[in-house]
Motif scaffolding. Structure first.
Motif, PDB file in Angstrom:
ATOM      1  N   LYS A   9      -8.228   2.829   3.875  1.00  0.00           N
ATOM      2  CA  LYS A   9      -8.318   1.459   3.541  1.00  0.00           C
ATOM      3  C   LYS A   9      -6.746   1.053   2.709  1.00  0.00           C
ATOM      4  O   LYS A   9      -6.504  -0.041   2.566  1.00  0.00           O
ATOM      5  CB  LYS A   9      -8.979   0.174   3.371  1.00  0.00           C
ATOM      6  CG  LYS A   9      -9.785   0.226   4.686  1.00  0.00           C
ATOM      7  CD  LYS A   9     -11.144  -0.729   3.479  1.00  0.00           C
ATOM      8  CE  LYS A   9     -12.641  -0.897   5.007  1.00  0.00           C
ATOM      9  NZ  LYS A   9     -13.583  -1.271   4.242  1.00  0.00           N
ATOM     10  N   ALA A  10      -7.165   1.956   1.536  1.00  0.00           N
ATOM     11  CA  ALA A  10      -6.012   2.097   0.858  1.00  0.00           C
ATOM     12  C   ALA A  10      -4.999   2.456   0.893  1.00  0.00           C
ATOM     13  O   ALA A  10      -3.689   2.050  -0.106  1.00  0.00           O
ATOM     14  CB  ALA A  10      -6.747   3.067  -0.184  1.00  0.00           C
TER      15      ALA A  10
ATOM     16  N   LEU B  34     -12.489   6.052   7.083  1.00  0.00           N
ATOM     17  CA  LEU B  34     -11.856   4.485   7.391  1.00  0.00           C
ATOM     18  C   LEU B  34     -11.906   3.265   6.376  1.00  0.00           C
ATOM     19  O   LEU B  34     -10.493   2.909   5.565  1.00  0.00           O
ATOM     20  CB  LEU B  34     -12.707   3.848   8.841  1.00  0.00           C
ATOM     21  CG  LEU B  34     -12.694   4.507  10.017  1.00  0.00           C
ATOM     22  CD1 LEU B  34     -13.349   3.561  10.610  1.00  0.00           C
ATOM     23  CD2 LEU B  34     -10.826   4.111  10.086  1.00  0.00           C
ATOM     24  N   GLU B  35     -13.262   4.176   5.027  1.00  0.00           N
ATOM     25  CA  GLU B  35     -13.422   3.330   3.808  1.00  0.00           C
ATOM     26  C   GLU B  35     -11.346   3.689   3.588  1.00  0.00           C
ATOM     27  O   GLU B  35     -11.350   3.363   1.869  1.00  0.00           O
ATOM     28  CB  GLU B  35     -14.361   3.702   3.450  1.00  0.00           C
ATOM     29  CG  GLU B  35     -14.583   3.212   2.320  1.00  0.00           C
ATOM     30  CD  GLU B  35     -14.720   1.245   2.678  1.00  0.00           C
ATOM     31  OE1 GLU B  35     -14.510   0.402   2.071  1.00  0.00           O
ATOM     32  OE2 GLU B  35     -15.530   0.632   3.642  1.00  0.00           O
ATOM     33  N   VAL B  36     -11.670   5.428   3.138  1.00  0.00           N
ATOM     34  CA  VAL B  36     -10.865   5.887   1.926  1.00  0.00           C
ATOM     35  C   VAL B  36      -8.822   5.319   2.413  1.00  0.00           C
ATOM     36  O   VAL B  36      -8.168   5.172   1.204  1.00  0.00           O
ATOM     37  CB  VAL B  36     -10.275   7.289   2.157  1.00  0.00           C
ATOM     38  CG1 VAL B  36      -9.784   8.400   1.772  1.00  0.00           C
ATOM     39  CG2 VAL B  36     -12.097   7.968   1.494  1.00  0.00           C
TER      40      VAL B  36
ATOM     41  N   GLU C 211     -14.644  11.245   9.733  1.00  0.00           N
ATOM     42  CA  GLU C 211     -14.312   9.233   9.898  1.00  0.00           C
ATOM     43  C   GLU C 211     -16.024   8.502   9.646  1.00  0.00           C
ATOM     44  O   GLU C 211     -15.883   8.019   8.666  1.00  0.00           O
ATOM     45  CB  GLU C 211     -14.571   9.447  11.412  1.00  0.00           C
ATOM     46  CG  GLU C 211     -16.454   9.945  12.338  1.00  0.00           C
ATOM     47  CD  GLU C 211     -16.472  10.839  13.178  1.00  0.00           C
ATOM     48  OE1 GLU C 211     -15.450  11.879  12.388  1.00  0.00           O
ATOM     49  OE2 GLU C 211     -16.229  11.283  14.206  1.00  0.00           O
ATOM     50  N   ASP C 212     -16.813   9.231   8.716  1.00  0.00           N
ATOM     51  CA  ASP C 212     -18.491   8.821   8.438  1.00  0.00           C
ATOM     52  C   ASP C 212     -17.401   7.949   7.355  1.00  0.00           C
ATOM     53  O   ASP C 212     -17.951   7.229   6.568  1.00  0.00           O
ATOM     54  CB  ASP C 212     -19.067   9.251   7.289  1.00  0.00           C
ATOM     55  CG  ASP C 212     -20.377   9.612   9.236  1.00  0.00           C
ATOM     56  OD1 ASP C 212     -20.178   9.114   9.999  1.00  0.00           O
ATOM     57  OD2 ASP C 212     -21.167  10.288   8.883  1.00  0.00           O
ATOM     58  N   TYR C 213     -16.210   8.475   6.534  1.00  0.00           N
ATOM     59  CA  TYR C 213     -16.188   8.057   4.735  1.00  0.00           C
ATOM     60  C   TYR C 213     -14.216   7.658   4.752  1.00  0.00           C
ATOM     61  O   TYR C 213     -13.820   6.998   4.338  1.00  0.00           O
ATOM     62  CB  TYR C 213     -16.106   9.219   4.066  1.00  0.00           C
ATOM     63  CG  TYR C 213     -17.350   9.831   4.022  1.00  0.00           C
ATOM     64  CD1 TYR C 213     -18.524   8.601   3.316  1.00  0.00           C
ATOM     65  CD2 TYR C 213     -17.812  11.064   4.481  1.00  0.00           C
ATOM     66  CE1 TYR C 213     -19.875   9.630   2.983  1.00  0.00           C
ATOM     67  CE2 TYR C 213     -18.976  11.151   4.482  1.00  0.00           C
ATOM     68  CZ  TYR C 213     -19.380  10.826   3.348  1.00  0.00           C
ATOM     69  OH  TYR C 213     -21.118  10.814   3.454  1.00  0.00           O
TER      70      TYR C 213
ATOM     71  N   LYS D 293       0.914  -1.462  -0.510  1.00  0.00           N
ATOM     72  CA  LYS D 293      -0.293   0.777  -0.009  1.00  0.00           C
ATOM     73  C   LYS D 293       0.736   1.280   0.188  1.00  0.00           C
ATOM     74  O   LYS D 293       1.811   0.647   0.649  1.00  0.00           O
ATOM     75  CB  LYS D 293      -0.973   0.120   1.043  1.00  0.00           C
ATOM     76  CG  LYS D 293      -2.247  -0.622   1.313  1.00  0.00           C
ATOM     77  CD  LYS D 293      -2.978  -1.108   1.927  1.00  0.00           C
ATOM     78  CE  LYS D 293      -3.839  -2.129   3.046  1.00  0.00           C
ATOM     79  NZ  LYS D 293      -4.471  -1.670   3.601  1.00  0.00           N
TER      80      LYS D 293
END
Ligand code: SF4
Ligand code: SF4
Length: 254
Positions: A32-33, A28-30, A24-26, A2
């Motif tokens: 992850k990359a 953690l998803e972002v 934080e709503d988005y 990564k």
């Protein structure tokens, strides 16, 4: 493997990094990359980073001491892409509003008095004064939407994209009543959009926190208000609040 990403801060209020943490709503998803190798503000252990190369480095805050200057130069060597995060890193911030005026040490001493010896500070300067900066994400604080939009772009080696229109455009989208028509000195016509006109929406004049919009006509903004009840010194102070380190370029219309 990564991509490695680091978040760092110099002189500022941490508002830009907090804006990222508060997405934080988005987030953690972002994230992850990527592998986050440093983000002291978001770390429960307050750990600093190691010493390796990073793919993207975000830096908040302006440079005000020689220690910070050295650290910035070290971070530049370790960054493939360096992004100035927020208006302090991009333009020097409010702390640079008197750039070009004499007596910095007198001003400094009037705040910190002569016994203050923790740091030897100089007039606040934006990052690009010391090192090449690849991209700028201005704002005080930054817009979370613009950060979340541009973060994946950077991972794909695409350039940062910012609005090239002034705050007035976003203000008109919301059908706000124009404050300039009431002779209130709103900097919206000469300030880069991106904030969705947060301030005029609440009936407050724009103070320019997203920095100058490309091609902004400051001379015309100033002339218009000089014809009303304002003095040149009042308007210059308003412009300097966020554009202090760039005041000459702004006044020349660059
Ligand atoms: S209130 Fe300010 S930002 Fe809104 S249109 Fe008028 S000058 Fe532009
Ligand atoms: S309206 Fe102006 S001062 Fe307010 S957030 Fe937007 S750019 Fe900043």
């Amino acid at each position: 493997m990564k991509p490695k990403v680091g978040f760092f801060e110099f002189t500022g209020c941490a508002g830009d990094l907090l804006t990222i943490v508060h997405s934080e709503d988005y987030l953690l998803e972002v994230l992850k990359a990527v592998e986050v190798v440093s983000f002291r503000l978001a770390s429960s252990q307050g750990k600093r980073e190691g010493d390796g190369l990073m793919d993207i480095v975000f830096i908040e805050g302006s440079i005000t001491t020689t220690e910070q200057e050295e650290k910035l130069k070290e971070l530049r060597k370790r960054s493939k892409i360096l992004v100035a995060l927020g208006t302090c890193a991009t333009f020097g911030g409010v702390q640079a509003m008197y750039t070009g005026k004499p007596n910095f040490s007198k001003r400094f001493r009037s705040v910190y008095n002569k016994n203050f010896k923790i740091v030897e500070a100089f007039e606040s300067k934006p990052l690009e004064y010391f090192v090449p900066v690849d991209y700028f994400l201005p704002g005080c604080p930054i817009s979370p939407q613009l950060f979340l939009f541009n973060f994946p772009r950077l991972l794909k080696n695409l350039p940062v994209e910012l609005p090239t229109y002034p705050v007035c455009v976003e203000c008109k989208w919301q059908e706000n009543e124009c404050l300039l028509l009431k002779d209130i000195p709103c900097l919206g016509p000469v300030t880069r959009g991106g904030c969705l006109a947060r301030c005029p929406k609440d009936n407050l004049p724009c103070v320019g926190c997203f920095g100058p919009v490309p091609g902004g006509n400051f001379a015309s903004w100033e002339k218009n208000l000089l014809e009303k009840k304002y003095q040149e010194s009042q308007l210059e102070k308003k412009m300097r609040f966020f554009f202090g380190a760039k005041i000459k370029e702004v006044k020349r219309g660059k």
